[in-house]
Design an enzyme around this catalytic site. Structure first.
Site: not given
Length: 204
Positions: A150, A152, A155, A168, A190
């Protein structure tokens, strides 16, 4: 998870009123640094050492209601495996009857996402520096059999010196979850950032 002494401890006060600060074990909680749909992150100070930390606070009932127990266990156990300057460090996990407190390294420069939103696109030198740090972190995680899944700008946290830290790990996977074809198949991430092969369930 350790059961920490969680409660309200008296703080210093002057004049007519006495100021009180919430204490979680050896940590004195301060201002809220951020708030999401599942957790609140607060500034805190270790009263024994004077070190500043961030504490992610989760409500146990909320966790049970949304069936995220496994996700939180995975996040904390993964972060304990990773010791790298470009990954947010976890110090300990404390549980009370109603809350879970994840004690983390304090990273005070905000999200890379906010930096981009507030200042526009990055200059090439700056983008290159962040990308190199991100690749260093990802390479290290993969060498330990950990896959974030994840990544991005939301994060990726920056410290006050511009050092990038990955945070995260709630959707991370371990190497044993990889199938015989050498790929992962769980659809997660996401939506705005997810790769086409994840949506097509062809393995990644």
């Amino acid at each position: 998870m350790s059961n920490g002494g969680c409660g309200v401890g008296g703080g210093g006060g002057g004049g007519g009123g006495i100021a009180t600060r919430t204490r979680v074990g050896k940590y004195e909680l301060g201002r809220t640094l951020g708030e999401g749909s599942f957790a609140k992150v607060k500034y805190a100070r270790n009263v024994q050492t004077g070190d500043n930390v961030a504490i992610k606070i989760l409500d146990k009932q909320h966790v049970l209601r949304h069936k995220t127990v496994e996700q939180i266990k995975r996040e904390t156990s993964t972060m304990k495996l990773i010791k790298h300057p470009n990954v947010v460090q976890i110090h300990e996990v404390i549980a009370s009857k109603t809350k879970i407190y994840i004690v983390l390294e304090l990273v005070d420069g905000g999200e890379l996402f906010d930096k981009i939103v507030n200042h526009g696109k990055l200059k090439e030198d700056e983008a290159r520096r962040y990308f190199q740090q991100l690749i260093n972190a990802v390479d290290y995680c993969h060498s330990r059999g950990v896959y974030h899944r994840d990544l991005k700008p939301e994060n990726l946290i920056l410290d006050s010196f511009g050092v990038l830290k990955v945070s995260d790990f709630g959707l991370s996977a371990f190497a044993p979850q990889i199938r015989e074809d050498g790929l992962l198949h769980t659809t997660c991430g996401t939506p705005n950032y997810v790769a086409p092969e994840v949506l097509n369930d062809k393995g990644y």
